[in-house]
Write a protein that holds these residues in place. Structure first.
Motif, PDB file in Angstrom:
ATOM      1  N   LYS A 137       0.813  -1.225   0.000  1.00 33.25           N
ATOM      2  CA  LYS A 137       0.000   0.000   0.000  1.00 33.25           C
ATOM      3  C   LYS A 137       0.846   1.275   0.000  1.00 33.25           C
ATOM      4  N   PRO A 138       1.829   1.409   0.899  1.00 34.57           N
ATOM      5  CA  PRO A 138       2.622   2.645   0.892  1.00 34.57           C
ATOM      6  C   PRO A 138       3.360   2.872  -0.433  1.00 34.57           C
ATOM      7  N   PHE A 139       3.810   1.789  -1.062  1.00 32.01           N
ATOM      8  CA  PHE A 139       4.508   1.928  -2.332  1.00 32.01           C
ATOM      9  C   PHE A 139       3.602   2.528  -3.399  1.00 32.01           C
ATOM     10  N   LEU A 140       2.355   2.038  -3.457  1.00 37.55           N
ATOM     11  CA  LEU A 140       1.415   2.572  -4.449  1.00 37.55           C
ATOM     12  C   LEU A 140       1.078   4.024  -4.133  1.00 37.55           C
ATOM     13  N   ASP A 141       1.000   4.352  -2.847  1.00 35.52           N
ATOM     14  CA  ASP A 141       0.686   5.736  -2.456  1.00 35.52           C
ATOM     15  C   ASP A 141       1.830   6.694  -2.824  1.00 35.52           C
ATOM     16  N   LYS A 142       3.083   6.235  -2.762  1.00 34.66           N
ATOM     17  CA  LYS A 142       4.238   7.103  -2.999  1.00 34.66           C
ATOM     18  C   LYS A 142       4.638   7.200  -4.474  1.00 34.66           C
ATOM     19  N   VAL A 143       4.279   6.182  -5.261  1.00 36.42           N
ATOM     20  CA  VAL A 143       4.778   6.123  -6.630  1.00 36.42           C
ATOM     21  C   VAL A 143       4.209   7.277  -7.467  1.00 36.42           C
ATOM     22  N   LYS A 144       5.019   7.748  -8.353  1.00 39.66           N
ATOM     23  CA  LYS A 144       4.609   8.862  -9.214  1.00 39.66           C
ATOM     24  C   LYS A 144       3.729   8.326 -10.326  1.00 39.66           C
ATOM     25  N   LEU A 145       2.514   8.858 -10.419  1.00 40.57           N
ATOM     26  CA  LEU A 145       1.584   8.407 -11.439  1.00 40.57           C
ATOM     27  C   LEU A 145       1.909   9.030 -12.784  1.00 40.57           C
ATOM     28  N   SER A 146       1.681   8.259 -13.850  1.00 40.27           N
ATOM     29  CA  SER A 146       1.979   8.781 -15.194  1.00 40.27           C
ATOM     30  C   SER A 146       0.877   9.683 -15.686  1.00 40.27           C
TER      31      SER A 146
END
Length: 195
Positions: free
Chosen positions: A186-195
């Protein structure tokens, strides 16, 4: 509890129920079987026979020890039945979670093959219903699943690895670890930069 011990317990309990059913059984037999004084049942069993048997069963049902034994065994039977239902429910849940793990791993493989070429997420458009289905199933078991933002990521590696890691733990029967593993994404998806 062994199968034979359960059968023995249920058998004893069933026998103890007979004196409780005696008044109803006696009335039914007297009304239906022994009502014809010239019938076969009345000839073979005169009224004195069944009446004395029913009187003895009624007297047995009034004994203190009998009532205690009946209540005690009823409690045991209820406990055994609840334990059996709980075990069957747990086995069903474990089977469903292992099956979900297999689906996760299969989707991981399918997505990985599809995304070898460019075009994410359009190249998995036909897999979206299957992905949504496993997400819904996972939510029923309180597993964290990615939201729609996963389709806005630059590639499918997040989804592939999520399905692979969580699916492996589910298949192996490590349900608590699978839940922790799913939450760790979950934290990884929250932090990742969306395209």
């Amino acid at each position: 509890m062994s199968k034979w011990l359960k059968l023995f317990l249920f058998g004893i309990w069933g026998v103890l129920l007979i004196p409780l059913m005696t008044p109803t059984l006696e009335k039914w037999l007297l009304d239906n079987v022994f009502s014809d004084p010239h019938g076969l049942a009345a000839t073979v069993f005169p009224n004195a026979g069944p009446t004395s048997v029913f009187a003895n069963l009624l007297a047995l049902g009034e004994q203190r020890w009998f009532k205690f034994a009946l209540v005690f065994l009823t409690g045991l039977v209820i406990g055994v039945a609840l334990e059996w239902v709980s075990r069957k429910s747990g086995e069903t849940k474990a089977f469903e979670l292992r099956s979900l793990g297999t689906k996760f791993r299969s989707l991981s493989d399918h997505i990985k093959v599809r995304t070898a070429s460019s075009g994410w997420p359009d190249n998995v458009r036909d897999l979206k219903p299957a992905i949504l289905s496993v997400f819904i199933s996972a939510k029923k078991f309180d597993l964290w699943v990615p939201n729609e933002h996963v389709y806005q990521l630059p590639d499918a590696s997040f989804l592939c690895e999520y399905f692979k890691c969580v699916g492996k733990l589910l298949e192996d029967g490590h349900f608590d670890k699978a839940n922790s593993e799913a939450l760790s994404w979950k934290p990884f998806l929250d932090k990742v930069k969306l395209s």
